[in-house]
Design an enzyme around this catalytic site. Structure first.
Site, mmCIF file in Angstrom:
data_model
loop_
_atom_site.group_PDB
_atom_site.id
_atom_site.type_symbol
_atom_site.label_atom_id
_atom_site.label_comp_id
_atom_site.label_asym_id
_atom_site.label_seq_id
_atom_site.Cartn_x
_atom_site.Cartn_y
_atom_site.Cartn_z
ATOM 1 N N ASN A 204 1.054 -7.765 -4.338
ATOM 2 C CA ASN A 204 0.146 -8.896 -4.169
ATOM 3 C C ASN A 204 0.813 -10.066 -4.849
ATOM 4 O O ASN A 204 1.057 -10.023 -6.052
ATOM 5 C CB ASN A 204 -1.203 -8.579 -4.830
ATOM 6 C CG ASN A 204 -2.101 -9.796 -4.916
ATOM 7 O OD1 ASN A 204 -1.875 -10.790 -4.226
ATOM 8 N ND2 ASN A 204 -3.117 -9.713 -5.756
ATOM 9 N N MET B 139 -3.255 -14.065 -1.635
ATOM 10 C CA MET B 139 -4.198 -13.028 -2.079
ATOM 11 C C MET B 139 -4.058 -11.789 -1.208
ATOM 12 O O MET B 139 -4.042 -11.872 0.005
ATOM 13 C CB MET B 139 -5.623 -13.582 -1.960
ATOM 14 C CG MET B 139 -6.657 -12.660 -2.537
ATOM 15 S SD MET B 139 -8.217 -13.501 -2.765
ATOM 16 C CE MET B 139 -9.050 -13.134 -1.245
ATOM 17 N N CYS B 140 -3.914 -10.666 -1.838
ATOM 18 C CA CYS B 140 -3.863 -9.393 -1.127
ATOM 19 C C CYS B 140 -4.617 -8.378 -1.968
ATOM 20 O O CYS B 140 -4.886 -8.609 -3.140
ATOM 21 C CB CYS B 140 -2.431 -8.894 -0.960
ATOM 22 S SG CYS B 140 -1.386 -9.967 0.041
ATOM 23 N N GLY B 141 -4.947 -7.250 -1.368
ATOM 24 C CA GLY B 141 -5.621 -6.195 -2.115
ATOM 25 C C GLY B 141 -4.712 -4.986 -2.262
ATOM 26 O O GLY B 141 -3.925 -4.672 -1.372
ATOM 27 N N ARG C 66 -9.960 -9.432 0.664
ATOM 28 C CA ARG C 66 -8.708 -9.909 0.080
ATOM 29 C C ARG C 66 -7.608 -10.019 1.149
ATOM 30 O O ARG C 66 -6.501 -10.464 0.840
ATOM 31 C CB ARG C 66 -8.240 -8.974 -1.043
ATOM 32 C CG ARG C 66 -9.208 -8.900 -2.201
ATOM 33 C CD ARG C 66 -8.626 -8.097 -3.354
ATOM 34 N NE ARG C 66 -7.586 -8.848 -4.043
ATOM 35 C CZ ARG C 66 -7.815 -9.679 -5.053
ATOM 36 N NH1 ARG C 66 -9.038 -9.866 -5.501
ATOM 37 N NH2 ARG C 66 -6.828 -10.329 -5.608
#
Ligand code: SF4
Ligand code: SF4
Lengths: 504, 367
Positions: B198, B1-3, B30
């Site tokens: 992401n 998970m990344c933003g 995130r």
């Protein structure tokens, strides 16, 4: 003079045992055994099968056809005094040759314990960060295009119809070349039908193309081998593609040999040689003594066939990467790499067991070399030689193969029990024989069904392996060596394979 | 998970980083504080013809050597430390930037290549030779600012209030497969191409080998960097459009491509799929990419990572979460979510030529 490794007259390692309680003396086993291991005798008014203990090769035909399940094959295990060097096989081989003075022949691929690198490779799988894809629910695609490709879109003046200049496979699998003569027409017919039905390719091998198989010529790769058997003007127009055979994994450096007694009417006609004459392929192609000559032949075949793709088949040998590079530069559109464990209908045991290198190492080296030279796109690599299951297929793909060829696995699917006596011409399963009675044992419809099942089963498994790696298209699996890890391999082996060790 | 967050003004109206910061800081959850970064386009108008090289080095010695390397291969028109404000972040590498012009016209054998090719080659060479120093941004009139920290910390560290760009990218990282280190933070950049990502690229092993065949060298220990290189290869070197490049990275399924009704569309799609099989990305991903042409998003075929898009006036906003769109612009006119695999491309309006670039008599007539 040649002699089969398991020649009658010596003691066999195997023996059929008959359970008297179930045997009702019907004599089926004696009829089925094409090696005359079993005869029926009448004892105390009762018919019973008796083994001679000399010629059983453990093909399991008798055991599996006995209507009462009364036959069992056991390994005899010669009780030799234990010796680190002189083990049973070595002793047997010397006895055999001392008795005959002949070259010891055998069939199928090498049975030595040279490492099977496929067994030392393990796949990755997604956990947490990257979801696995479920092939039951999501689309998983295995479409593969074979042939010479361009390196960038700019190289194409016109993209229209580009895909039609290549060969489309529904999955990265083809049926390996096995000639009419080494196997029979029934078996070729079954392969051809499955190739057509499943969107695959089949290879004719060096025995030409029998007229009955002309309807399947749109999915066949026709071979031009050193003997040029069956090569005619018509032949050079029929195929989907052509294969120039330089070498074979089971016998690198030597040519095919079909003894005269096997050259029966259909075969003599298809190979275009007199009935009963030996069909001996020279070791080299006598118009290819150097790489420039290969180029001439590649272009001669292209010219004659209206520029159909040309594949060059070589055995995996020490300097395979450099040879492969030369072949691609000579104009081959596909490179067929046949590894150490590749099968054969007949090959000298000393060659089969001692010459060549394992497919896994050769494939990794060739793929890497062609990439370094930036010509990998110019030819597709077809990997062959000892592929046993879908795991092997996907490992070969991850190492860099465009497609994988299966030969022995097809035989096994149709009853073969790997007795390695294909050279005898007496295959009890009716596969590697053209003896009328024996060949009739192989019903093409049944063989077609078995091969279809095999291909479908493997296809499902390939999709599983892709899915658990989070990959929905085989294109992202191909040459993706990060998917593989080695176990118990040395630094050197890992570096040739271009993979990391497990735990890294 | 990344933003992910991004914004672009198609009319090239420049603004400082405060709005993009709001968009990414809202998505702090995130990430995990192990990486954040920004890319901004249009920030160095005074050096717009020069490559802006941002360099990271673990120690002074490597920096000196890397600098020497740059001097050897480029004319350095301006150089200096990238200004930083050490409040929360104290442990950081040496950060320098150089505005350079290739020396390529000085050597005979380089004449056939463009200045871009030359610059890439030297950037790759530098990144390969030096273990402790590397270039993390090399485009013209743009720059990447990234490191280990939260989006707020990295923003304050580089003082991004002080830069004005017409297109911004931001990323907040939750590293999983690779260590959290300064070089591993997003965006990844090569020349004018910057990407934030992401997800995870399951095809990385082959994407990387494919790129190596074209002279690209991957050193960031992370899958995402291949995307920036692939865009450079496909768009700049192989002259694909952004649309085509997006279809190479996230192609339609074979079954869909083969059934395309229009013959020429189908044949083009099949040719791209065949030629660029090893460039296709597999795995869950949402990618936002910027280049001199504009800003665009690409998502995987099963849409396993989120991407939302909002528009208001001349502006387009991209983010992993709708709330982040509104954080950047409250008066959004439309908010959409692209379908799986559907690229979304926003092109800049053609640059207005400054008056002194016009033909002399035309300028005279106007006056
Ligand atoms: S050779 Fe085959 S058929 Fe004959 S006895 Fe042995 S297993 Fe049975
Ligand atoms: S094909 Fe027939 S002869 Fe050859 S190994 Fe198999 S069973 Fe034996």
């Amino acid at each position: 003079m040649t002699l089969a490794v398991n020649t009658p007259g010596l003691r066999s390692h195997f023996r059929p045992l008959f359970d008297r309680e179930y045997c009702d003396g019907c004599g089926q086993c004696a009829m089925e055994c094409s090696f005359n291991e079993i005869r029926m005798e009448t004892r105390a008014g009762r018919k019973i099968p008796v083994a001679n203990g000399r010629s059983c090769g453990a093909c399991h035909r008798c055991a599996l056809t006995c209507p009462r399940g009364a036959v069992r094959i056991v390994a005899e295990g010669m009780a030799l005094r234990p010796h680190g060097v002189w083990q049973a096989d070595a002793v047997n081989r010397v006895h055999l040759q001392a008795a005959s003075g002949a070259v010891a022949l055998t069939g199928l691929g090498a049975d030595t314990n040279v490492p099977v690198y496929f067994d030392r490779l393990l796949f990755n799988a997604c956990q947490v960060t990257n979801p696995a894809i479920d092939p039951q629910r999501e689309l998983m695609e295995t479409v593969t295009y074979l042939g010479r490709k361009v390196r960038s879109r700019q190289e194409l003046d016109d993209v229209s119809g580009y895909h039609r200049s290549l060969i489309r496979l529904s999955m990265p699998l083809v049926f390996a070349p096995m000639s009419y003569g080494s196997i029979n027409l029934n078996f070729q017919l079954a392969m051809a039908r499955v190739a057509r039905k499943k969107g695959l390719l089949w290879y004719s091998g060096e025995g030409g193309l029998h007229r009955d198989l002309y309807p399947y010529s749109d999915c066949v790769v026709l071979q031009v081998a050193s003997g040029r058997f069956g090569v005619s003007r018509e032949y050079l127009q029929l195929g989907r593609a052509y294969q120039i055979k330089i070498g074979q994994g089971a016998k690198p450096g030597i040519g095919g040999h079909l003894p005269g007694e096997k050259v029966l009417p259909g075969i003599s006609e298809t190979r275009m040689i007199p009935l009963g004459s030996d069909a001996i392929s020279p070791a080299p192609q006598h118009d290819i003594y150097s790489i420039e000559d290969l180029r001439l032949l590649i272009y001669a075949v292209k010219e004659a066939s209206g520029y159909k793709p040309v594949c060059v088949k070589i055995a995996a040998v020490h300097n395979v990467a450099a040879i492969a590079s030369g072949i691609v530069r000579a104009g081959a559109d596909m490179l067929y790499l046949d590894g150490y464990r590749g099968g054969s209908g007949a090959t000298p045991a000393v060659v089969r067991d001692n010459v060549g290198i394992p497919l896994e190492l050769a494939l990794a080296a060739v793929d890497q070399r062609l990439r370094e030279e930036r010509i990998r796109h110019q030819a597709s690599i077809i990997a062959a030689g000892g592929i046993r299951n879908s795991g092997d297929v996907m490992k070969a793909i991850a190492l860099g193969a465009d497609a994988v060829a299966i030969g022995s696995a097809c035989l096994v699917a149709c009853g073969c029990h790997v007795c390695q006596r294909c050279n005898s011409g007496k295959c009890p399963w009716g596969i590697t024989t053209n003896d009328e009675k024996l060949a009739a044992r192989l019903d093409p419809a049944w063989a077609e069904e078995r091969l279809t099942n095999l291909v479908e089963g493997w296809h499902h498994e390939m999709q599983e392996i892709m899915g658990l790696n989070g990959i929905y298209d085989v294109g992202s699996f191909r040459g993706n060596r990060l998917i593989l890890r080695g176990v118990g391999l040395s630094e050197r082996e890992l570096s040739v394979l271009g993979i990391k060790h497990a735990g890294e | 998970m990344c933003g992910i967050a991004g914004l672009i003004s198609q009319k090239r109206i420049r603004e400082n980083g405060s709005r993009i910061k709001k968009g990414i800081v809202l998505q702090t959850d995130r990430g995990n504080g192990l990486g954040a970064g920004y890319a901004a386009y249009g920030i160095y108008p005074e050096f717009s013809d020069l490559y802006a090289i941002h360099l990271m080095s673990a120690d002074q010695h490597s920096l000196d050597r890397a600098q020497k390397f740059l001097e050897e291969h480029f004319f350095i028109h301006a150089a200096g430390e990238i200004p930083v404000w050490k409040q929360k972040i104290t442990d950081h590498p040496l950060l320098w930037r150089y505005f350079v012009e290739p020396r390529c016209h000085h050597t005979e054998h380089t004449l056939r290549r463009s200045a871009d090719d030359y610059t890439i080659e030297k950037v790759m060479e530098l990144n390969r030779i030096f273990e402790h120093a590397f270039v993390f941004s090399s485009g013209k009139n743009m720059g990447v600012f990234k490191g280990v920290g939260t989006p707020q910390e990295i923003y304050d560290f580089y003082g991004l209030d002080n830069y004005e760009g017409y297109c911004w990218l931001a990323h907040n990282r939750f590293p999983t497969n690779t260590p959290g280190w300064w070089g591993g933070a997003h965006p990844f950049n090569l020349l004018s191409y910057s990407i934030v990502h992401n997800g995870e690229i399951s095809s990385y092993g082959i994407n990387r080998r494919f790129l190596e065949g074209f002279g690209y060298y991957c050193r960031m220990q992370t899958d995402s960097e291949v995307v920036a290189y692939l865009l450079d290869l496909l768009i700049r070197r192989h002259a694909l459009t952004i649309e085509e490049a997006s279809l190479v990275l996230a192609p339609p399924y074979w079954i869909a491509a083969e059934r395309l009704a229009d013959d020429s569309v189908r044949d083009t799609m099949l040719a791209l799929k065949i030629i660029y099989e090893s460039a296709m990305l597999n795995g869950p991903f949402a990618i936002l990419a910027a280049c001199t042409e504009g800003l665009f998003s690409i998502t995987d075929n099963t849409k396993l990572r989120p991407m939302t898009i909002g528009r208001a006036g001349d502006y387009t906003y991209f983010a992993s979460e709708v709330s982040a769109l509104y954080e950047m612009e409250q008066g959004l006119r439309t908010v959409t979510t692209p379908r799986a695999g559907q690229p979304c491309i926003v092109r800049l309006e053609p640059e207005e030529l400054p008056v002194d670039y016009l033909e002399p008599d035309y300028a005279a007539k106007g006056a």
